[in-house]
Design an enzyme around this catalytic site. Structure first.
Site, PDB file in Angstrom:
ATOM      1  N   SER A  64      -7.236  13.100   2.588  1.00 13.11           N
ATOM      2  CA  SER A  64      -6.760  11.930   1.441  1.00 13.11           C
ATOM      3  C   SER A  64      -8.396  10.952   1.140  1.00 13.11           C
ATOM      4  CB  SER A  64      -6.541  10.454   2.017  1.00 13.11           C
ATOM      5  OG  SER A  64      -7.069  10.787   2.738  1.00 13.11           O
ATOM      6  N   ARG A 124      -4.476   9.946 -13.780  1.00  9.64           N
ATOM      7  CA  ARG A 124      -4.109   9.420 -12.858  1.00  9.64           C
ATOM      8  C   ARG A 124      -4.766   7.701 -12.330  1.00  9.64           C
ATOM      9  NH1 ARG A 124      -3.495   6.914  -7.358  1.00  9.64           N
ATOM     10  NH2 ARG A 124      -2.237   5.421  -7.359  1.00  9.64           N
ATOM     11  N   THR A 145      -5.389  -0.346   0.923  1.00 14.63           N
ATOM     12  CA  THR A 145      -4.957   0.952   0.935  1.00 14.63           C
ATOM     13  C   THR A 145      -3.988   0.668   0.934  1.00 14.63           C
ATOM     14  OG1 THR A 145      -4.996   3.204   2.301  1.00 14.63           O
ATOM     15  CG2 THR A 145      -5.283   1.260   3.279  1.00 14.63           C
TER      16      THR A 145
HETATM   17  N1  ASP Z   1      -4.227   2.978  -2.838  1.00 21.04           N
HETATM   18  C1  ASP Z   1      -4.394   4.239  -3.088  1.00 21.04           C
HETATM   19  C2  ASP Z   1      -4.191   5.169  -4.322  1.00 21.04           C
HETATM   20  O1  ASP Z   1      -3.122   4.224  -4.812  1.00 21.04           O
HETATM   21  C3  ASP Z   1      -3.661   5.800  -1.900  1.00 21.04           C
HETATM   22  C4  ASP Z   1      -4.263   5.189  -0.620  1.00 21.04           C
HETATM   23  O2  ASP Z   1      -4.610   4.037  -0.415  1.00 21.04           O
HETATM   24  O3  ASP Z   1      -3.577   5.346   0.105  1.00 21.04           O
HETATM   25  O4  ASP Z   1      -5.069   6.149  -5.215  1.00 21.04           O
END
Ligand code: ASP
Length: 318
Positions: A47, A178, A201
């Protein structure tokens, strides 16, 4: 006092490297950049950075940000492709007077001109995850938006300077273009050396509705401990979202104040954080929210740590 706190277990090696710099008296800017780069470079974290999961069109678009809590300088990139370390580009942008947040081609053009390392960030493993998800989506109508995690950090150095930084590939299967909370000041991150620093997050679309990182720093500035500030911000935003919209997405946060005290809060199961301070070895904690809305941080067991790495590195079964 010095210290660092980061979202998720994946930051443990990064904060360990950052702590070496902090212990040697280096600044919070170098420490946080070093720490985030370590996470970006590790291919099995799916990620963030290299190996990050792609968008709907099978392209890896990355978001990252950096903030200096002394000068309040901010730099960020969003939806940038094919560069190895978005955090370093974000930090470089924080030195500019204007043009601090660049997106997509504009960010890539800047990075190219400044000589940052180009890299194809889409790995075979990420492609396998993509194909698997496409199959699952048609078979079971899985929502494309599960599968994410941003590395977000708050850092304090021996001179009392604080920084915050984030890096992420955002939501798996997101629409091209996005942008989540991670490169947005006050939402994914905020740092003010007079008060503290925070990072978030979870579901960016919901984290942004409460400018949650700024809110945590604001609460610390009013005298709340980092732990109370994190819990208050998460619980209040969750309650507002539920009241007004009927539901709230994943909200998880970390914070450190300018004395090196730290806190973390979440509204989900399974949130982990990595922490190091002058008086604490790099440690991974699991954050658990009780029925009363308070969160406790329990040190992850050796078994948990082992299982974590095993599942991260297991072959992707398509
Ligand atoms: N906050 C991040 C996003 O929306 C994703 C994440 O932190 O898991 O891009």
């Amino acid at each position: 006092m010095w210290g660092m706190i980061a979202t998720w277990r994946m930051a443990a090696e990064g904060i360990t490297a950052g702590a070496e710099l902090l212990a040697a008296g280096k600044n919070a800017g170098d420490a946080v950049e070093t720490a985030i780069r370590a996470v970006e470079d590790f291919p099995y974290y799916r990620s963030v950075g290299y190996g990050g999961l792609p968008n709907e069109e099978m392209e890896v678009e990355l978001d990252a940000a950096y903030m200096d809590g002394d000068t309040l300088s901010i730099g960020a990139v969003a939806a940038i492709r094919d560069f190895a370390n978005p955090i370093s580009i974000a930090r470089r942008l924080s030195c500019e007077k204007v043009n601090n947040l660049l997106v997509a081609e504009g960010a890539e053009k800047f990075a190219q001109k400044e000589g940052f390392e180009r890299k194809n960030m889409l790995t075979d493993r990420a492609k396998a995850h993509y194909r698997k998800r496409v199959k699952e989506m048609t078979a079971r109508e899985l929502k494309p938006y599960s599968g994410h995690d941003t590395v977000g950090m708050a850092c304090l150095d021996q001179d009392g300077r604080m920084t915050a930084a984030t890096s992420t590939s955002g939501l798996f299967m997101k629409k091209k273009g996005r942008v989540g909370d991670s490169p947005i000041s006050g939402s994914g991150f905020y740092a003010d050396s007079k008060r503290g620093a925070a990072s978030a997050t979870g579901l960016g679309e919901d984290l942004m509705k409460g400018c949650i990182s700024y809110e945590i720093v604001r609460l610390m500035g009013e005298g709340m401990s980092p732990q109370d500030a994190c819990e208050t911000a998460v619980n209040r935003l969750e309650a507002e979202l539920k009241e007004r919209r009927g539901e709230a997405g994943d909200l998880s946060v970390v914070a450190m104040n300018n004395r090196g005290q730290w806190g973390a809060a979440t509204n989900i199961e399974g949130f982990s954080v990595a922490v190091v301070t002058q008086s604490l070895e790099p440690t991974v904690y699991l954050v658990k929210r009780g029925k009363d809305g308070h969160c406790t941080c329990e040190e992850a067991s050796a078994q948990w740590m082992e299982d974590y790495m095993r599942t991260r590195m297991a072959p992707v079964e398509e």
